[in-house]
Design a protein around this motif. Structure first.
Motif, mmCIF file in Angstrom:
data_model
loop_
_atom_site.group_PDB
_atom_site.id
_atom_site.type_symbol
_atom_site.label_atom_id
_atom_site.label_comp_id
_atom_site.label_asym_id
_atom_site.label_seq_id
_atom_site.Cartn_x
_atom_site.Cartn_y
_atom_site.Cartn_z
ATOM 1 N N ILE A 9 0.855 -1.191 0.000
ATOM 2 C CA ILE A 9 0.000 0.000 0.000
ATOM 3 C C ILE A 9 0.890 1.240 0.000
ATOM 4 N N PHE A 10 0.619 2.131 -0.967
ATOM 5 C CA PHE A 10 1.438 3.326 -1.179
ATOM 6 C C PHE A 10 0.621 4.572 -0.875
ATOM 7 N N ASN A 11 1.325 5.616 -0.465
ATOM 8 C CA ASN A 11 0.703 6.933 -0.333
ATOM 9 C C ASN A 11 1.411 7.849 -1.322
ATOM 10 N N GLU A 12 0.749 8.065 -2.474
ATOM 11 C CA GLU A 12 1.367 8.914 -3.498
ATOM 12 C C GLU A 12 0.534 10.181 -3.624
ATOM 13 N N ASP A 13 1.119 11.320 -3.270
ATOM 14 C CA ASP A 13 0.405 12.612 -3.275
ATOM 15 C C ASP A 13 -0.915 12.514 -2.514
ATOM 16 N N ASN A 14 -0.851 11.932 -1.319
ATOM 17 C CA ASN A 14 -2.026 11.776 -0.449
ATOM 18 C C ASN A 14 -3.119 10.885 -1.032
ATOM 19 N N LYS A 15 -2.794 10.120 -2.065
ATOM 20 C CA LYS A 15 -3.750 9.141 -2.576
ATOM 21 C C LYS A 15 -3.241 7.763 -2.124
ATOM 22 N N ILE A 16 -4.059 7.100 -1.296
ATOM 23 C CA ILE A 16 -3.626 5.815 -0.732
ATOM 24 C C ILE A 16 -4.258 4.677 -1.520
ATOM 25 N N ALA A 17 -3.396 3.769 -2.011
ATOM 26 C CA ALA A 17 -3.913 2.630 -2.780
ATOM 27 C C ALA A 17 -2.892 1.494 -2.742
ATOM 28 N N GLY A 18 -3.417 0.280 -2.908
ATOM 29 C CA GLY A 18 -2.556 -0.898 -2.914
ATOM 30 C C GLY A 18 -2.259 -1.354 -4.332
ATOM 31 N N LYS A 19 -1.073 -1.969 -4.497
ATOM 32 C CA LYS A 19 -0.671 -2.503 -5.809
ATOM 33 C C LYS A 19 -0.001 -3.846 -5.592
ATOM 34 N N LEU A 20 -0.171 -4.727 -6.570
ATOM 35 C CA LEU A 20 0.538 -6.009 -6.524
ATOM 36 C C LEU A 20 1.932 -5.794 -7.112
ATOM 37 N N VAL A 21 2.983 -6.018 -6.304
ATOM 38 C CA VAL A 21 4.353 -5.745 -6.752
ATOM 39 C C VAL A 21 5.256 -6.931 -6.368
ATOM 40 N N ASP A 22 6.448 -6.942 -6.945
ATOM 41 C CA ASP A 22 7.469 -7.913 -6.519
ATOM 42 C C ASP A 22 8.338 -7.250 -5.457
ATOM 43 N N VAL A 23 8.565 -7.950 -4.360
ATOM 44 C CA VAL A 23 9.394 -7.396 -3.281
ATOM 45 C C VAL A 23 10.453 -8.427 -2.898
ATOM 46 N N GLU A 24 11.669 -7.936 -2.631
ATOM 47 C CA GLU A 24 12.726 -8.814 -2.120
ATOM 48 C C GLU A 24 12.313 -9.291 -0.727
ATOM 49 N N GLY A 25 12.346 -10.596 -0.489
ATOM 50 C CA GLY A 25 11.969 -11.128 0.827
ATOM 51 C C GLY A 25 12.741 -10.449 1.950
ATOM 52 N N ALA A 26 14.027 -10.138 1.705
ATOM 53 C CA ALA A 26 14.875 -9.539 2.748
ATOM 54 C C ALA A 26 14.404 -8.140 3.154
ATOM 55 N N GLU A 27 13.594 -7.492 2.286
ATOM 56 C CA GLU A 27 13.122 -6.121 2.580
ATOM 57 C C GLU A 27 11.881 -6.103 3.467
ATOM 58 N N ILE A 28 11.275 -7.284 3.662
ATOM 59 C CA ILE A 28 9.951 -7.311 4.309
ATOM 60 C C ILE A 28 10.059 -7.440 5.832
ATOM 61 N N GLY A 29 9.385 -6.529 6.544
ATOM 62 C CA GLY A 29 9.228 -6.638 7.991
ATOM 63 C C GLY A 29 10.524 -6.642 8.776
ATOM 64 N N ALA A 30 10.397 -6.983 10.056
ATOM 65 C CA ALA A 30 11.559 -7.067 10.945
ATOM 66 C C ALA A 30 11.160 -7.961 12.108
ATOM 67 N N GLY A 31 12.139 -8.702 12.657
ATOM 68 C CA GLY A 31 11.838 -9.555 13.802
ATOM 69 C C GLY A 31 12.571 -10.872 13.716
ATOM 70 N N GLU A 32 12.356 -11.702 14.724
ATOM 71 C CA GLU A 32 13.141 -12.943 14.860
ATOM 72 C C GLU A 32 12.593 -14.096 14.039
ATOM 73 N N VAL A 33 11.290 -14.031 13.676
ATOM 74 C CA VAL A 33 10.675 -15.195 13.019
ATOM 75 C C VAL A 33 10.322 -14.863 11.565
ATOM 76 N N VAL A 34 10.805 -15.708 10.646
ATOM 77 C CA VAL A 34 10.447 -15.558 9.230
ATOM 78 C C VAL A 34 9.583 -16.752 8.861
ATOM 79 N N PHE A 35 8.413 -16.483 8.292
ATOM 80 C CA PHE A 35 7.618 -17.618 7.811
ATOM 81 C C PHE A 35 7.106 -17.377 6.409
ATOM 82 N N SER A 36 6.905 -18.489 5.717
ATOM 83 C CA SER A 36 6.367 -18.453 4.370
ATOM 84 C C SER A 36 4.841 -18.392 4.527
#
Ligand code: NAP
Length: 328
Positions: A9-36
């Motif tokens: 979900i992006f906020n572009e010029d105060n317009k909030i909307a979600g998009k289906l994108v490719d993301v590097e797994g390493a960029e997602i979240g933070a914490g001790e537990v990684v799950f698929s």
């Protein structure tokens, strides 16, 4: 770590909307537990967040989804190990921390609940925050004296996620459930999942007196506003109301008379902030004696690409039951 599909979900010029994108797994979240992530789900809060209709998200861009269930890939915390099946809902998921709408979730170990015996990952997400909220309400109202012999239990917003699961759970425990819906055509479905009677929201006679005829021993309120005010006026002596929703508004105009003359108790339900011991207890109940008997009728599966359309429909009150989002 591999790339995965994510509904970000992006906020572009105060317009909030979600998009289906490719993301590097390493960029997602933070914490001790990684799950698929195997499945996520859609809650009203997800629809508010993903469309910007409610100011839910505190950090952009963010992977949406307040619910996730999947299989641990790696854990730096000894309570979890690769191969464990887990659930992660609430806390900052999908609000200030990447949520369940991605192939990978990385979260603090303190947020993770082991999948209880008796539930599959799919079933856990058919329940999700909605089922958890319904079960937490049952738990807290029973602590406050709710029992089947006291009389009828009203559930409003009846075709919604929390409400359908609440109806099924309550009927399974022997409660006589009255459902209130804005979708008259769904009366047959509501009876199938356990409602003893179905009232139409549009023709409900709510009255205006501070105390009206006593009708309900307990009530589960998804709606707020006028319907919650009406409930306070129509509870039986010592009736208990679980207030968890605002699908119809955030106002509550009532008087103190239901509280001081009928001993009515208005119990607030906040699923996000439950302490972990109670959270685990409620999930254990969901996997056993509270497990809904009609999950297959209540839940259906959608894909990440369907989310934007589904959010729009949900915000118009046009959905029935629960959407489970298939991730991987
Ligand atoms: N406190 C918590 O921890 C917590 C947790 C989960 C959800 N919630 C809240 O609980 C509510 C229900 O969540 P959900 O995920 O079950 O949402 P949902 O699936 O969208 O269900 C809401 C239902 O409310 C009814 N409704 C919609 N608009 C309405 C209106 N203007 N007036 C009266 N009724 C209306 C509709 O049912 P009918 O057409 O059958 O009437 C709708 O299906 C939401 O407000 C959500 O934010 C709170």
């Amino acid at each position: 770590m591999d790339t995965c599909k994510a509904y970000r979900i992006f906020n572009e010029d105060n317009k909030i909307a979600g998009k289906l994108v490719d993301v590097e797994g390493a960029e997602i979240g933070a914490g001790e537990v990684v799950f698929s992530t195997a499945y996520s789900s859609v809650n009203f809060k997800d629809a508010l967040a993903g469309t910007g209709t409610g100011k839910i998200i505190r950090k952009f861009p963010l992977v949406g989804g307040i619910d996730a269930a999947g299989t641990v890939v790696a854990s730096a915390d000894r309570r979890f190990a690769a191969g464990d099946e887990v659930i992660c809902t609430s806390y900052d998921m999908g609000v200030a921390h990447d949520g369940g709408y991605a192939g990978i979730c990385r979260v603090p170990a303190d947020w993770v609940v082991p999948l209880p015996k008796g539930l599959t990952l799919f079933e856990a997400m058919a329940l999700g925050t909605a089922g958890y909220t319904a079960a937490l309400a049952v738990e807290l109202l029973e602590l406050n004296g709710m029992q089947p012999s006291n009389g009828k239990v009203l559930v409003n917003g009846a075709t919604g996620g929390v409400a359908t699961l609440a109806i099924d759970m309550l009927a399974g425990r022997g409660y006589a459930v009255t459902a209130v819906t804005g979708k008259d055509a769904e009366a047959g479905f509501l009876k199938k999942i356990g409602a003893a009677e179905v009232l139409s929201r549009t023709t409900l006679e709510m009255g205006t007196r501070p105390l009206e005829k006593s009708l309900w021993a307990a009530a589960f309120d998804s709606v707020g506003g006028e319907q919650l005010a009406w409930l306070t006026r129509t509870m039986q002596q010592n009736g208990v109301i679980a207030s968890f929703g605002n699908a119809g508004g955030i106002e509550l105009k009532t008087t103190v008379l239901p509280f001081i003359l009928r001993g009515v108790r208005l119990i607030g339900i906040d699923s996000a902030a439950t302490p972990m011991p109670l959270r685990r207890k409620v999930w254990a109940r969901l996997a056993t004696e509270l497990k809904p008997r009609h999950l297959a009728d209540i839940a259906h599966t959608i894909e990440l690409k369907d989310l934007s359309d589904y959010f729009a429909k949900m915000l118009k009150g046009g959905i029935r039951g629960r959407a489970v989002v298939r991730i991987s």
